[in-house]
Design an enzyme around this catalytic site. Structure first.
Site, PDB file in Angstrom:
ATOM      1  NE  ARG A 231      42.321 100.763  43.684  1.00  0.00           N
ATOM      2  CZ  ARG A 231      43.559 100.719  43.098  1.00  0.00           C
ATOM      3  NH1 ARG A 231      44.794 100.443  43.488  1.00  0.00           N
ATOM      4  NH2 ARG A 231      43.558 101.204  41.891  1.00  0.00           N
TER       5      ARG A 231
ATOM      6  NE  ARG B  69      51.030 104.484  34.353  1.00  0.00           N
ATOM      7  CZ  ARG B  69      50.763 104.779  35.589  1.00  0.00           C
ATOM      8  NH1 ARG B  69      51.652 105.222  36.607  1.00  0.00           N
ATOM      9  NH2 ARG B  69      49.574 104.570  36.198  1.00  0.00           N
TER      10      ARG B  69
ATOM     11  CE  LYS C 270      52.655 100.647  39.617  1.00  0.00           C
ATOM     12  NZ  LYS C 270      51.664  99.905  39.055  1.00  0.00           N
TER      13      LYS C 270
ATOM     14  NE  ARG D  47      44.468 102.819  35.549  1.00  0.00           N
ATOM     15  CZ  ARG D  47      44.673 102.757  36.802  1.00  0.00           C
ATOM     16  NH1 ARG D  47      43.453 102.267  37.505  1.00  0.00           N
ATOM     17  NH2 ARG D  47      45.764 102.695  37.626  1.00  0.00           N
TER      18      ARG D  47
ATOM     19  NE  ARG E  18      42.705 105.167  41.757  1.00  0.00           N
ATOM     20  CZ  ARG E  18      43.939 104.834  41.243  1.00  0.00           C
ATOM     21  NH1 ARG E  18      44.881 104.666  42.415  1.00  0.00           N
ATOM     22  NH2 ARG E  18      44.389 104.958  40.143  1.00  0.00           N
TER      23      ARG E  18
HETATM   24  P1  AMP Z   1      48.279 105.326  39.257  1.00  0.00           P
HETATM   25  O1  AMP Z   1      47.844 105.963  40.499  1.00  0.00           O
HETATM   26  O2  AMP Z   1      49.767 105.406  39.290  1.00  0.00           O
HETATM   27  O3  AMP Z   1      47.654 104.364  38.467  1.00  0.00           O
HETATM   28  O4  AMP Z   1      47.927 106.715  38.189  1.00  0.00           O
HETATM   29  C1  AMP Z   1      46.852 107.079  37.880  1.00  0.00           C
HETATM   30  C2  AMP Z   1      46.794 107.985  36.583  1.00  0.00           C
HETATM   31  O5  AMP Z   1      47.565 109.087  36.434  1.00  0.00           O
HETATM   32  C3  AMP Z   1      47.323 107.305  35.481  1.00  0.00           C
HETATM   33  O6  AMP Z   1      46.133 106.303  34.749  1.00  0.00           O
HETATM   34  C4  AMP Z   1      47.618 108.154  34.419  1.00  0.00           C
HETATM   35  O7  AMP Z   1      46.572 108.971  33.788  1.00  0.00           O
HETATM   36  C5  AMP Z   1      48.319 109.091  35.199  1.00  0.00           C
HETATM   37  N1  AMP Z   1      49.880 109.076  35.591  1.00  0.00           N
HETATM   38  C6  AMP Z   1      50.345 108.394  36.724  1.00  0.00           C
HETATM   39  N2  AMP Z   1      51.780 108.215  36.768  1.00  0.00           N
HETATM   40  C7  AMP Z   1      51.833 108.511  35.216  1.00  0.00           C
HETATM   41  C8  AMP Z   1      53.105 108.552  34.839  1.00  0.00           C
HETATM   42  N3  AMP Z   1      54.284 108.253  35.001  1.00  0.00           N
HETATM   43  N4  AMP Z   1      53.021 109.024  33.261  1.00  0.00           N
HETATM   44  C9  AMP Z   1      51.858 109.393  32.748  1.00  0.00           C
HETATM   45  N5  AMP Z   1      50.626 109.422  33.208  1.00  0.00           N
HETATM   46  C10 AMP Z   1      50.691 108.954  34.775  1.00  0.00           C
END
Ligand code: AMP
Length: 238
Positions: A148, A108, A33, A192, A181
């Site tokens: 990654r 989400r 994404k 996740r 990360r």
């Molecule tokens: P991402 O980089 O989008 O995978 O986000 C990393 C982490 O941030 C996720 O595993 C969640 O803990 C938190 N996070 C990101 N976006 C959201 C969202 N829309 N709602 C809740 N937690 C989020």
């Protein structure tokens, strides 16, 4: 070959005539994404709003919100809807979002989607949301996520299985050690994915049911996925 390249260029040119409006990029962790959002940013000059990036900024700067979110993020769990919605509300007030924006990693959960639909619906000038969902198989995602690595200096992204650096764990461009990360481990990935299946898959179904929705195969080279995403957005806005 020449015809395929011309088609891609044609799609890109055509897409420039479209007012993008709010675009949701949906899909499991690691489908690309963020990468695809950057392609759209380059095409339309509209901002990418990644809730993951916003939360990492808060976490890394030790803000009150970041301290609250850190533990959940490190466990692959979701931060509360209220916190994330407020963060998005503040970001959407910025003037650079007027022509459109790409939401990456948001909504989400169904309550986040309901909040967003209402927030956008309350603005009579706003175009309706369109959603593009990127599909990648579970095993491919596992390799993408656990492999990654990022250069701490220049931000170049590698994958030790799919796109390794020339020298193990070092950036090709500046030799800086690559970093992983903290949530890119297999254990966190599985958590996740569980979170995705239970909380986010229903969001995909919500936007599919609304009808302004397309699915794209994410198991192709980045350029081909980008062309497919751009073509989908152009169709959804035509
Ligand atoms: P991402 O980089 O989008 O995978 O986000 C990393 C982490 O941030 C996720 O595993 C969640 O803990 C938190 N996070 C990101 N976006 C959201 C969202 N829309 N709602 C809740 N937690 C989020």
């Amino acid at each position: 070959m020449a015809v395929a390249a011309a088609d891609v260029q044609g799609e890109k040119r055509q897409s420039l005539n479209v007012t993008p409006g709010p675009i949701l990029l949906l899909g499991a962790p690691g489908v690309g994404k963020g990468t695809q959002a950057k392609e759209l940013v380059a095409k339309w000059g509209i901002p990418q709003i990644s809730t993951g990036d916003l939360l990492r900024y808060h976490r890394d700067h030790g803000t009150a919100l970041g301290i609250q979110a850190k533990q959940l993020m490190d466990q692959g769990k979701l931060v509360s809807d209220d916190v994330v919605n407020q963060m998005v509300a503040a970001r959407l007030k910025q003037p650079d979002t007027q022509v459109g924006y790409i939401l990456d990693g948001y909504p989400r959960t169904l309550p986040q989607a309901a909040w967003l639909d209402q927030h956008i619906g309350a603005d009579p000038k706003a175009l309706p949301v369109i959603a593009v969902s990127i599909q990648v198989s579970y095993n491919q995602l596992l390799r993408r996520i656990t492999g990654r690595r990022t250069c701490a200096a220049c931000g170049t992204i590698y994958n030790i299985y799919l796109q390794p650096p020339r020298v193990d764990e070092k950036c090709d461009l500046d030799g800086t050690p690559l970093v992983r990360r903290s949530d890119d481990t297999e254990e966190v990935f599985r958590e996740r994915m569980r979170t995705y299946e239970s909380q986010t898959a229903p969001v995909v179904e919500h936007y599919r049911a609304l009808g302004r929705f397309e699915e794209v195969n994410g198991e192709q080279p980045v350029d081909a996925v980008a062309a497919a995403v751009i073509a989908a957005v152009a169709r959804l806005r035509s």
